[in-house]
Design an enzyme around this catalytic site. Structure first.
Site: not given
Ligand code: G6P
Length: 592
Positions: A2, A27, A100-101, A465, A488
């Site tokens: 958020c 974000r 936020n959280g 990456e 494998h």
């Protein structure tokens, strides 16, 4: 995760808030909302689901919301679906707020509030916290700061809060625990935001509110308070980032711009990284802890440090490290790598290391972030603000900071290596010069359903990456495998036309990886080889070859990763996707 913005001053707030939210889009979010108040009238709330453009349209670019004080929010759903009802701000009798959280004990608090006559409309923990502040404020007839402090004592979890109280026109109240929140100041206005880019256009003077502190913000003043309600004084910090850092500068996407900023990010990191104040004398082992791409730089560093310094290096995902009962031995330096400095798991890992009395070195991009503040030692990577969710320049900056750490720890003669490192920015620029082949290749693979990246040693680190970049922005399923491990199990997935990208920059394992590629080719794979130097006969094996210049083999990851970033970028563009804001992802993962 958020994003929060706030503004109080003498301009119209809504356009400033919308602009700030647009800078926080990176974000990750799935709905958005604003609360703006005109003088002492009640705040007007507008919320929309989906992209920010919906909120911009609903408010006519902010013109429909009059007033010079307001808060705004982009929500990344945790509790409850991404609907208009669940979007923030949430409203109580006297208080309007955004958050936020995660409030961990929100169910228990909601029951308590229900018993006290509060009704709930959304499924969010945010509505609970806003109503809890309202409850204390009205029950004890106390001021906003005391009501917030009582709430902080009662609420468990992590949060950044921005609140407007109907009795306090022109004022915004804020508080934080763990989740990021900064406060910006100009002569006649005050701002708050989850991150610097949201306010960089207006000010560079910023306060970093501490954990469990509350703030009162008016157009002319900013005050901070501790949990006892006593005023505390925080220093104002000047942000050195250029305002244009938060703009696209003519590039179609932030990701492409940031890919092109890598020579500079690497150069600045090389120039500004020193270990003068970092005690490495008694380091006997390293634990490197991080998430996502930052973890991939740790995997690369592991190969290099073990080779150069001959000390054991463990590389752990922070989300695993924090809950494992792994022995942490004296003499170990814990290295936490993080672009944002706010990743919840990485921060928790840092704290675990500190509890075990181990020294922690943070390699962090965002100055003033939680990891930068809590680590014993900090190296700031000099990538500048990174907006695109898929990291590129911060990754490259982390790599070179880790190369330098490897040189320091191993106490080798640094000069020949530094000589090579100094050439890296120019070599990266060279890789960036010619993108035509990669554009062609992207169009060729953009309809693939699966891509495998394989490599050994450092080439495996690069594969990790490259694969993450590809899957996160193109949505093509992609996996990275240590080339020797394919047999494998995974090779059973290779069939006619499956794309296999082999990373072949390390001489000592070149032939081994090549054999593994040939095994894939025998099962019908379309082979792409990413390599450097002369590789006689490679044309006969690979369907497509990507070549990068040569440098010291330990630093090859810095060159090999660039075409893979570009390949992912162009593949995403070909598929018509939202490159900078891929679905479901967040730039800074501030919840577990
Ligand atoms: C998110 C980002 C990744 C990043 C990871 C760790 O998943 O999308 O790009 O690598 O978090 O973030 P950090 O800020 O700790 O480097």
């Amino acid at each position: 995760m958020c994003g929060i913005v706030g503004y109080t001053g003498n301009q119209q707030a809504a356009p400033i808030l919308l602009d700030g939210l647009s800078k926080l889009e990176y974000r990750g979010y799935d709905s958005a909302g604003l609360a703006v108040r005109n003088g002492d009238s009640a705040p007007v709330v507008v919320k929309t689901a989906g992209k920010l453009v919906n909120l911009i349209q609903a408010t006519d670019g902010g013109k429909k919301l009059l007033g010079t004080c307001g808060i705004g929010h982009t929500r990344w759903a945790t509790h409850g679906d991404p609907t208009v009802t669940n979007a923030h701000p949430h409203v109580s009798d006297e208080v309007v707020g955004v958050h936020n959280g995660i409030i961990e004990n929100y169910s228990e608090l909601r029951e308590k509030l229900k018993d006290n006559g509060y009704a709930f409309y959304s499924q969010t923990d945010t509505e609970v916290i806003v109503k809890l502040v309202d409850y204390y404020y009205r029950k004890y007839k106390i001021g906003p700061i005391d009501a917030i402090n009582r709430t902080m004592v009662r609420a468990r979890g992590s949060y950044a809060l921005a609140l407007i109280f109907s009795d306090y026109p022109g004022e915004i109240y804020a508080a934080r625990k763990e989740s990021p929140l900064i406060i910006g100041k100009t002569e006649d206005a005050s701002f708050l935001a989850s991150d610097v880019p949201a306010i960089l256009k207006y000010t560079r003077s910023v306060y970093y509110i501490e954990n469990l502190q509350a703030a009162r913000i008016t157009p002319s003043t900013v005050q901070f308070f501790n949990l006892n309600g006593d005023e505390v004084f925080l220093p104002v910090k000047e942000i050195e980032w250029d305002a244009s850092a938060a703009e696209k500068d003519g590039y179609e996407h932030f990701m492409l711009k940031e890919i092109h900023e890598q020579p500079l990010a690497v150069k600045n990191t090389l120039k500004n990284t020193d270990f003068d104040n970092i005690d490495l004398t008694n380091v006997k082992a390293l634990d490197i802890v991080a998430c996502g791409s930052a973890w991939h730089t740790g995997v690369a560093a592991q190969y290099i440090i073990e080779k150069l310094a001959g000390i054991p290096v463990r590389v752990e995902l922070a989300s695993e490290f924090r809950y494992r009962s792994l022995p942490l031995s004296k003499g170990t330096l814990v290295v936490v790598i993080s672009q944002s400095g706010e990743t919840a798991d990485s921060l928790a890992a840092l704290r675990k290391a500190k509890e075990a009395h181990l020294p922690v070195l943070g390699i962090v991009n965002v100055i003033g972030s939680s990891i930068a503040r809590e680590a014993d030692y900090v190296i700031h990577t000099q990538a500048g603000p990174e907006i695109s969710v898929a990291t590129t320049k911060a990754y490259s900056a982390q790599l070179v900071a880790l190369y330098m750490l490897a040189l320091k720890i191993s106490r080798v003669n640094e000069e020949p290596y530094m000589h090579q490192l100094d050439k890296l920015p120019a070599l990266i620029s060279k890789v960036l010069e010619d993108k035509k082949d990669l554009q062609y290749l992207a169009s060729r693979i953009s309809n693939s359903s699966d891509i495998f990246f394989i490599g050994r040693g450092l080439d495996y680190a690069v594969s990790l990456e490259g694969s993450l970049k590809m899957k996160e922005i193109s949505y093509i399923r992609s996996e990275a495998y240590p080339a020797g491990e394919l047999k494998h199990g995974t090779i059973s997935l290779v069939e006619d036309g499956t794309v296999v990208i082999g990373v072949l920059t390390q001489d000592d394992v070149y032939e081994k990886t090549l054999s593994n590629m040939i095994e894939c080719k025998s099962r019908g794979a379309y082979l792409i080889a990413l390599t450097s130097g002369q590789r006689p006969g490679l044309e006969k094996v690979a369907d497509f070859i990507i070549r990068v210049p040569e440098t010291e083999s330990m630093f090859m990851a810095s060159l090999a990763v660039i075409p893979l970033q570009l390949l992912a970028y162009y593949t995403s563009v070909y598929r018509g996707l939202d490159v900078d804001k891929p679905r479901n992802l967040a730039k800074s993962v501030t919840v577990e």
